[in-house]
Design a protein around this motif. Structure first.
Motif, PDB file in Angstrom:
ATOM      1  N   UNK A 190       3.517   0.628  11.744  1.00  0.00           N
ATOM      2  CA  UNK A 190       3.010   1.016  10.297  1.00  0.00           C
ATOM      3  C   UNK A 190       3.245   1.834   9.607  1.00  0.00           C
ATOM      4  N   UNK A 191       3.663   3.335  10.067  1.00  0.00           N
ATOM      5  CA  UNK A 191       4.662   4.048   9.845  1.00  0.00           C
ATOM      6  C   UNK A 191       5.783   4.177   9.154  1.00  0.00           C
ATOM      7  N   UNK A 192       6.418   3.490   9.487  1.00  0.00           N
ATOM      8  CA  UNK A 192       8.378   3.348   8.889  1.00  0.00           C
ATOM      9  C   UNK A 192       7.762   2.342   8.004  1.00  0.00           C
ATOM     10  N   UNK A 193       7.167   1.262   7.862  1.00  0.00           N
ATOM     11  CA  UNK A 193       7.731   0.575   7.295  1.00  0.00           C
ATOM     12  C   UNK A 193       6.411  -0.187   5.850  1.00  0.00           C
ATOM     13  N   UNK A 194       6.985   0.069   4.341  1.00  0.00           N
ATOM     14  CA  UNK A 194       6.518  -0.589   3.994  1.00  0.00           C
ATOM     15  C   UNK A 194       5.249  -2.023   4.319  1.00  0.00           C
ATOM     16  N   UNK A 246       1.049  -0.915   0.051  1.00  0.00           N
ATOM     17  CA  UNK A 246       0.183   0.152  -0.202  1.00  0.00           C
ATOM     18  C   UNK A 246       0.993   0.630  -0.113  1.00  0.00           C
ATOM     19  N   UNK A 247       0.465   1.571  -0.699  1.00  0.00           N
ATOM     20  CA  UNK A 247       1.350   3.493  -0.543  1.00  0.00           C
ATOM     21  C   UNK A 247       0.268   4.787  -0.453  1.00  0.00           C
ATOM     22  N   UNK A 248       0.487   5.912   0.232  1.00  0.00           N
ATOM     23  CA  UNK A 248       0.338   7.039   0.331  1.00  0.00           C
ATOM     24  C   UNK A 248       1.086   7.944  -0.288  1.00  0.00           C
ATOM     25  N   UNK A 249      -0.587   8.341  -1.261  1.00  0.00           N
ATOM     26  CA  UNK A 249       0.108   9.792  -2.558  1.00  0.00           C
ATOM     27  C   UNK A 249      -0.970  10.733  -2.109  1.00  0.00           C
ATOM     28  N   UNK A 250      -0.579  11.603  -2.016  1.00  0.00           N
ATOM     29  CA  UNK A 250      -1.406  13.272  -1.737  1.00  0.00           C
ATOM     30  C   UNK A 250      -1.503  14.245  -3.127  1.00  0.00           C
ATOM     31  N   UNK A 251      -2.545  15.227  -2.922  1.00  0.00           N
ATOM     32  CA  UNK A 251      -2.861  15.746  -4.167  1.00  0.00           C
ATOM     33  C   UNK A 251      -3.535  16.624  -4.018  1.00  0.00           C
ATOM     34  N   UNK A 252      -2.837  17.910  -4.453  1.00  0.00           N
ATOM     35  CA  UNK A 252      -3.636  19.252  -3.748  1.00  0.00           C
ATOM     36  C   UNK A 252      -5.011  19.325  -5.245  1.00  0.00           C
ATOM     37  N   UNK A 253      -5.910  19.524  -4.843  1.00  0.00           N
ATOM     38  CA  UNK A 253      -7.026  20.260  -5.287  1.00  0.00           C
ATOM     39  C   UNK A 253      -6.276  21.524  -6.661  1.00  0.00           C
ATOM     40  N   UNK A 291       0.734  -8.362  20.562  1.00  0.00           N
ATOM     41  CA  UNK A 291       1.290  -8.345  18.977  1.00  0.00           C
ATOM     42  C   UNK A 291       1.142  -7.632  18.250  1.00  0.00           C
ATOM     43  N   UNK A 292      -0.269  -7.586  18.686  1.00  0.00           N
ATOM     44  CA  UNK A 292      -0.978  -6.347  16.867  1.00  0.00           C
ATOM     45  C   UNK A 292      -0.270  -4.995  17.578  1.00  0.00           C
ATOM     46  N   UNK A 293      -0.076  -4.650  18.761  1.00  0.00           N
ATOM     47  CA  UNK A 293       0.439  -2.990  18.721  1.00  0.00           C
ATOM     48  C   UNK A 293       1.668  -2.971  18.826  1.00  0.00           C
ATOM     49  N   UNK A 294       2.412  -3.630  18.736  1.00  0.00           N
ATOM     50  CA  UNK A 294       4.316  -3.427  17.938  1.00  0.00           C
ATOM     51  C   UNK A 294       4.474  -3.805  16.116  1.00  0.00           C
ATOM     52  N   UNK A 295       3.497  -4.263  15.952  1.00  0.00           N
ATOM     53  CA  UNK A 295       3.151  -3.596  13.978  1.00  0.00           C
ATOM     54  C   UNK A 295       2.287  -2.640  13.643  1.00  0.00           C
ATOM     55  N   UNK A 296       1.378  -2.014  14.645  1.00  0.00           N
ATOM     56  CA  UNK A 296       1.054  -1.394  14.160  1.00  0.00           C
ATOM     57  C   UNK A 296       1.167   0.231  15.043  1.00  0.00           C
ATOM     58  N   UNK A 297       2.548  -0.080  15.292  1.00  0.00           N
ATOM     59  CA  UNK A 297       4.192   0.568  15.790  1.00  0.00           C
ATOM     60  C   UNK A 297       4.874   1.332  14.550  1.00  0.00           C
ATOM     61  N   UNK A 343      15.754  -4.564  12.577  1.00  0.00           N
ATOM     62  CA  UNK A 343      16.626  -4.645  12.398  1.00  0.00           C
ATOM     63  C   UNK A 343      15.703  -4.649  11.237  1.00  0.00           C
ATOM     64  N   UNK A 344      14.449  -5.246  10.564  1.00  0.00           N
ATOM     65  CA  UNK A 344      13.968  -4.776   8.835  1.00  0.00           C
ATOM     66  C   UNK A 344      13.807  -3.751   8.538  1.00  0.00           C
ATOM     67  N   UNK A 345      13.778  -2.606   9.491  1.00  0.00           N
ATOM     68  CA  UNK A 345      13.407  -1.876   9.799  1.00  0.00           C
ATOM     69  C   UNK A 345      14.681  -0.795   9.050  1.00  0.00           C
ATOM     70  N   UNK A 346      15.874  -1.447   9.852  1.00  0.00           N
ATOM     71  CA  UNK A 346      16.999  -0.379   9.763  1.00  0.00           C
ATOM     72  C   UNK A 346      17.804  -0.721   8.564  1.00  0.00           C
ATOM     73  N   UNK A 347      17.319  -2.318   7.562  1.00  0.00           N
ATOM     74  CA  UNK A 347      17.374  -3.110   6.397  1.00  0.00           C
ATOM     75  C   UNK A 347      16.472  -1.716   5.686  1.00  0.00           C
ATOM     76  N   UNK A 348      15.634  -1.905   5.501  1.00  0.00           N
ATOM     77  CA  UNK A 348      15.096  -0.756   4.833  1.00  0.00           C
ATOM     78  C   UNK A 348      14.954   0.601   4.373  1.00  0.00           C
ATOM     79  N   UNK A 349      15.706   1.454   6.185  1.00  0.00           N
ATOM     80  CA  UNK A 349      16.386   3.185   5.313  1.00  0.00           C
ATOM     81  C   UNK A 349      17.746   2.366   4.590  1.00  0.00           C
ATOM     82  N   UNK A 350      18.411   1.458   4.819  1.00  0.00           N
ATOM     83  CA  UNK A 350      20.145   1.560   3.897  1.00  0.00           C
ATOM     84  C   UNK A 350      19.414   0.950   2.715  1.00  0.00           C
TER      85      UNK A 350
END
Lengths: 81, 385
Positions: B9-13, A71-78, B1-7, B39-46
């Motif tokens: 969510x913004x950082x990993x695809x 899933x990827x997020x994208x933003x567009x301005x109207x 466990x769900x909390x860890x994943x949701x944490x 670890x996954x996040x670190x790899x992802x950033x690289x």
């Protein structure tokens, strides 16, 4: 152009469009350190946002299905024109 | 466990999170899961593209190199019962140029349940006929003008009409709807058109005669050929010619899956985001069919560029390039004199913000390490505020 009887946003090619609030918009601009003019644009008349009743200046959040990120997020301005 | 994943969510695809979720053993403890995610996040950033990387150039190379192979590999499928399709490099150029008139517009019409299963073949045939456009010229044998009173006589091909189930009244209805100012008389084997205005001339009659040949009697305008095809376990109608807006209006059509290869139509009917998705799909289809391997991210970048302004722009001097803010960048693409003269006339200023213009005047270009403001937050200047 005739008005389609079906819902445009249900088509497999159209991702979900959501109008975000003014607060979310400011957060977004803050996060990427940009002004709203620098966002990609979407026309006011675009068929996918007809039902959102978006005004120029609103920001639309688009939830795309991506083959690489899931899933990827994208933003567009109207925009007006 | 769900909390860890949701944490995370913004950082990993989402895809990576799902993958980790599915491959975890049930016994994994929360702390260990967190460690894995870190670890996954670190790899992802690289692995992420660094800010300031010239992704456009990389995309150009990555699409361009296989493109040279493609020219040689293009061939025609002679004698196959499928329809004519533009493939290979010509099709890629067609998409990237953002052409409105395609060489071979095509639609894939998916159908709703009772038709798609193909149990009622007869109904499927009927439907295909209903979609195919029949013009007046297809069902007439002769069009003639009576010089005495300037009436136009259209002789109808009765056998053909029976085959596609068109009656005389249907013909007269369609003609009267699309042609104003004429009285229409039904003469069984022919129809006669007479102008209502008293001052009609031979010239008018001749013009009308040519015009009525293209009147749509039955079907969807623009669809010149239909071909029901079995795909996996359902029937799909493939058409030559495209008219997305009108086809989606039809009762029997599954409007949510039906597509066309005309990206401009998709933009009009479904919006810019659908057009972007369709550019990616169409280019990828061509590259895949040639047995080449281009990462979809390059194609997505091109598609994003074409759609960034809310309307579809081809990669031509009238499209994407004309949107560039720098005069020198525009001039470096095509028709340099025109751009420079026009800029001089209106007193345009070039801020030298981008790459090409800086190459021209022998200055460092703002990419990579020459562009720190993307990774380091710079305070906004007073003007921007």
């Amino acid at each position: 152009m005739k008005k389609p009887k079906f819902k445009v946003d249900k088509h497999i090619l159209t991702p979900k469009h959501i109008k975000i609030s003014e607060r979310e918009k400011l957060q977004l601009l803050e996060k990427y350190n940009i002004t709203s003019k620098e966002l990609p644009k979407i026309l006011k008349t675009d068929s996918a946002i007809k039902e959102l009743e978006a005004k120029p200046g609103d920001v639309i959040k688009i939830i795309r299905k991506s083959p690489t990120a899931g899933v990827s997020l994208f933003y567009r301005m109207v925009s007006d024109v | 466990m769900a909390d860890i994943f949701s944490e995370f969510e913004d950082r990993l695809p989402q895809k990576i999170i799902d993958e980790i979720k599915n491959s975890l053993p049930k016994s994994a403890s929360d702390a260990k899961v967190k460690k894995i995610l870190e670890a996954a996040y670190e790899e992802y950033t690289i692995a992420k593209v660094s800010p300031g990387e010239s992704v456009g150039l990389i995309s150009a190379e990555s699409i361009g190199e296989p493109g040279t192979q493609m020219t040689l590999n293009t061939f025609h499928f002679a004698g196959v019962a499928e329809m004519n399709v533009t493939l290979g490099l010509p099709r890629i150029i067609e998409i990237l140029d953002g052409r409105k008139e395609l060489d071979n517009p095509m639609m894939e019409i998916y159908l709703k349940k009772p038709y798609a299963t193909g149990k009622k073949i007869e109904e499927l045939r009927q439907l295909a006929l209903q979609i195919k456009e029949t013009k007046l010229r297809d069902i007439s044998t002769e069009l003639s003008i009576n010089i005495a009173d300037f009436t136009i006589e259209v002789k109808l091909d009765k056998d053909k009409m029976k085959g596609i189930e068109i009656t005389n009244s249907k013909v007269t209805d369609a003609v009267s709807k699309q042609l104003k100012g004429y009285n229409i008389k039904d003469n069984k084997d022919s129809i006669i058109l007479k102008s209502r205005s008293k001052e009609s001339t031979f010239n008018d009659a001749y013009k009308t005669k040519e015009k009525i040949k293209d009147i749509t009697i039955k079907g969807v305008k623009g669809i010149s050929q239909v071909l029901p095809v079995k795909r996996e376990d359902e029937f799909v109608i493939i058409t030559a010619g495209s008219n997305l807006a009108d086809v989606l209006q039809l009762e029997e059509v599954d409007a949510y899956r039906t597509t066309t290869n005309n990206i401009f139509e998709i933009e009009q009917v479904l919006g810019i985001e659908a057009a972007r998705q369709s550019i990616v799909n169409e280019i990828f289809k061509v590259i895949e069919s040639q047995g080449l391997n281009v990462d979809v991210r390059h194609i997505m970048l091109v598609a994003d560029t074409m759609c960034v302004n809310g309307s579809l722009k081809g990669i031509t001097r009238y499209g994407v390039v004309s949107e560039k803010s720098s005069v020198l960048a525009r001039a470096s693409f095509e028709t340099p004199i025109k751009h420079i003269i026009n800029a001089a006339l209106v007193g345009e200023v070039d801020n030298l913000d981008s790459v090409v213009e800086n190459v021209m005047i022998n200055q460092p270009i703002p990419i990579g390490t020459g562009l720190p403001s993307l990774s380091v937050k710079q305070p906004k200047t007073a003007k921007e505020k």
